[in-house]
Design a protein around this motif. Structure first.
Motif, PDB file in Angstrom:
ATOM      1  N   TYR A   1      51.685  17.070  44.656  1.00 14.11           N
ATOM      2  CA  TYR A   1      51.257  15.602  44.057  1.00 14.11           C
ATOM      3  C   TYR A   1      50.348  15.840  42.820  1.00 14.11           C
ATOM      4  O   TYR A   1      50.514  15.169  41.811  1.00 14.11           O
ATOM      5  N   ALA A   2      49.353  16.564  42.903  1.00 15.51           N
ATOM      6  CA  ALA A   2      48.326  16.913  41.599  1.00 15.51           C
ATOM      7  C   ALA A   2      47.722  18.386  41.974  1.00 15.51           C
ATOM      8  O   ALA A   2      47.516  18.850  43.023  1.00 15.51           O
TER       9      ALA A   2
ATOM     10  N   HIS B   1      43.999  20.009  40.930  1.00 13.24           N
ATOM     11  CA  HIS B   1      42.539  19.729  40.307  1.00 13.24           C
ATOM     12  C   HIS B   1      42.155  21.351  40.125  1.00 13.24           C
ATOM     13  O   HIS B   1      42.172  21.858  40.773  1.00 13.24           O
TER      14      HIS B   1
ATOM     15  N   VAL C   1      42.470  16.963  36.191  1.00 13.17           N
ATOM     16  CA  VAL C   1      43.594  16.621  37.214  1.00 13.17           C
ATOM     17  C   VAL C   1      44.844  16.802  36.638  1.00 13.17           C
ATOM     18  O   VAL C   1      44.833  16.188  35.556  1.00 13.17           O
TER      19      VAL C   1
ATOM     20  N   THR D   1      49.384  16.325  37.014  1.00 14.40           N
ATOM     21  CA  THR D   1      50.065  16.218  37.901  1.00 14.40           C
ATOM     22  C   THR D   1      51.569  16.328  37.306  1.00 14.40           C
ATOM     23  O   THR D   1      52.417  16.353  38.182  1.00 14.40           O
TER      24      THR D   1
ATOM     25  N   GLY E   1      46.840  19.029  45.687  1.00 14.46           N
ATOM     26  CA  GLY E   1      46.889  17.672  46.344  1.00 14.46           C
ATOM     27  C   GLY E   1      48.284  17.366  46.684  1.00 14.46           C
ATOM     28  O   GLY E   1      49.510  17.585  45.887  1.00 14.46           O
ATOM     29  N   GLU E   2      48.539  17.275  47.966  1.00 15.98           N
ATOM     30  CA  GLU E   2      49.990  17.187  48.324  1.00 15.98           C
ATOM     31  C   GLU E   2      50.229  15.785  49.114  1.00 15.98           C
ATOM     32  O   GLU E   2      49.528  15.006  48.989  1.00 15.98           O
TER      33      GLU E   2
ATOM     34  N   ASN F   1      50.986  14.361  51.748  1.00 17.64           N
ATOM     35  CA  ASN F   1      50.567  13.948  52.947  1.00 17.64           C
ATOM     36  C   ASN F   1      49.003  13.327  52.737  1.00 17.64           C
ATOM     37  O   ASN F   1      48.232  13.059  53.761  1.00 17.64           O
ATOM     38  N   ASN F   2      48.455  13.385  51.550  1.00 13.18           N
ATOM     39  CA  ASN F   2      47.096  12.884  51.171  1.00 13.18           C
ATOM     40  C   ASN F   2      46.318  13.676  51.435  1.00 13.18           C
ATOM     41  O   ASN F   2      44.947  13.519  51.563  1.00 13.18           O
ATOM     42  N   ASP F   3      46.416  15.052  51.603  1.00  7.20           N
ATOM     43  CA  ASP F   3      45.555  16.079  51.876  1.00  7.20           C
ATOM     44  C   ASP F   3      45.419  16.809  50.648  1.00  7.20           C
ATOM     45  O   ASP F   3      46.200  16.820  49.735  1.00  7.20           O
ATOM     46  N   MET F   4      44.348  17.554  50.537  1.00  9.90           N
ATOM     47  CA  MET F   4      44.060  18.480  49.339  1.00  9.90           C
ATOM     48  C   MET F   4      43.501  19.824  50.059  1.00  9.90           C
ATOM     49  O   MET F   4      42.898  19.894  50.890  1.00  9.90           O
TER      50      MET F   4
ATOM     51  N   PHE G   1      41.975  23.589  48.989  1.00 12.19           N
ATOM     52  CA  PHE G   1      41.355  24.389  48.007  1.00 12.19           C
ATOM     53  C   PHE G   1      41.475  25.824  47.982  1.00 12.19           C
ATOM     54  O   PHE G   1      41.668  26.467  49.030  1.00 12.19           O
TER      55      PHE G   1
ATOM     56  N   TYR H   1      33.723  18.539  53.737  1.00 11.33           N
ATOM     57  CA  TYR H   1      34.385  19.861  53.726  1.00 11.33           C
ATOM     58  C   TYR H   1      33.457  20.737  54.329  1.00 11.33           C
ATOM     59  O   TYR H   1      32.144  20.688  54.163  1.00 11.33           O
TER      60      TYR H   1
ATOM     61  N   GLY I   1      38.404  29.121  50.933  1.00 12.33           N
ATOM     62  CA  GLY I   1      38.185  27.817  50.008  1.00 12.33           C
ATOM     63  C   GLY I   1      37.625  26.525  51.016  1.00 12.33           C
ATOM     64  O   GLY I   1      37.462  27.006  52.051  1.00 12.33           O
ATOM     65  N   LEU I   2      37.161  25.596  50.371  1.00  9.67           N
ATOM     66  CA  LEU I   2      36.771  24.488  51.303  1.00  9.67           C
ATOM     67  C   LEU I   2      37.881  23.955  52.184  1.00  9.67           C
ATOM     68  O   LEU I   2      39.139  23.642  51.743  1.00  9.67           O
TER      69      LEU I   2
ATOM     70  N   LEU J   1      38.722  20.978  55.076  1.00 11.46           N
ATOM     71  CA  LEU J   1      38.528  19.255  55.279  1.00 11.46           C
ATOM     72  C   LEU J   1      38.469  19.244  56.726  1.00 11.46           C
ATOM     73  O   LEU J   1      39.037  19.754  57.745  1.00 11.46           O
TER      74      LEU J   1
ATOM     75  N   LEU K   1      45.644  10.928  45.003  1.00 11.29           N
ATOM     76  CA  LEU K   1      45.041  12.341  44.725  1.00 11.29           C
ATOM     77  C   LEU K   1      44.885  12.717  43.343  1.00 11.29           C
ATOM     78  O   LEU K   1      44.828  13.686  43.003  1.00 11.29           O
TER      79      LEU K   1
END
Lengths: 111, 114
Positions: free
Chosen positions: A31-32, A34, A49, A51, A93-94, A96-99, A101, B35, B42-43, B45, B99
């Motif tokens: 999705y994005a 960062h 960011v 996309t 960013g995926e 399912n609204n999670d990110m 790192f 986080y 990595g961080l 969640l 996002l």
């Protein structure tokens, strides 16, 4: 690639050198992407960011590119300065609204 | 100036005690996140909240609890059920949950449990 991976883990360069590092990520559910800069004793700050596949972004001497088909992003720093010393984080960013790192690339620029 | 405030910066607790980490933001952001950072990783969640009175578990929610009674505040409680609580904790927020908008982070709380 199941996780977000960053390479190298750490990097030491001389002032004035140009440098780049990589963020690799699974390309499904994209999705994005960062990029953050995290200086010691401070909070992470957003750099870019992105996309769209082929996106290129620039902020001063720092730029980034994105390839969503092959699942990677590059961060470039032109003419590194000591104040660029920091840990650079990328995050995926995926849908399912999670990110997720990566572990970061720690950059040290020596004067 | 708008921002995110985490307190305290350092926190020490004895094993078996619950402890609550504070996170306050005056950015008028809807979404807030917790986080955890461990060395070399990595961080990750823990929990996130898209709106007041609603929150969802992240990847490592076991042993943690949160509340979101006010838009500005998203406290994290580390319970005695968390097996390895010593870590650096970062709170973040962003407008809405989109996002494609960047996260704004606090300065973090380093928790040490002995």
């Amino acid at each position: 690639i199941l996780n977000v991976e960053q390479s190298p883990q750490s990097l030491h360069v001389q002032e004035g050198d140009s440098t780049n590092f990589t963020c690799s990520f699974p390309s499904s559910n994209f999705y994005a992407l960062h990029w953050y800069r995290w200086e010691t004793a401070k909070s992470p700050e957003a750099l870019f960011v992105m996309t769209l596949n082929g996106d290129e972004k620039k902020k001063g001497r720092i730029s980034a590119t994105l390839n969503t088909k092959e699942g990677y992003s590059y961060l470039y720093i032109k003419g590194s300065q000591p104040e660029d010393s920091a840990t650079y984080l990328c995050a995926l960013g995926e849908n399912n609204n999670d990110m997720r790192f990566g572990a970061g690339t720690r950059l040290t620029v020596k004067p | 100036d708008g921002g995110i405030t985490q307190s305290p910066k350092y926190l020490f607790r004895k094993e078996g005690q619950n402890v609550t980490l504070s996170c306050e933001q005056n950015l008028n952001h809807d979404a807030m996140y917790w986080y955890r950072q461990d060395p070399g990783q990595g961080l990750r969640l823990i929990y996130y909240s898209q709106i007041v009175n609603d929150f969802q578990k992240g990847d490592i929610a076991e042993g943690y609890s949160v509340s979101r009674e006010k838009k500005e505040s998203f406290p994290l409680t580390v319970t005695s059920a968390q097996k390895n609580p010593t870590a650096f904790y970062l709170c973040a927020s962003r407008p809405g949950g989109a996002l494609n908008s960047p996260l704004h982070f606090g300065n973090g709380t380093r928790l040490t449990v002995t």
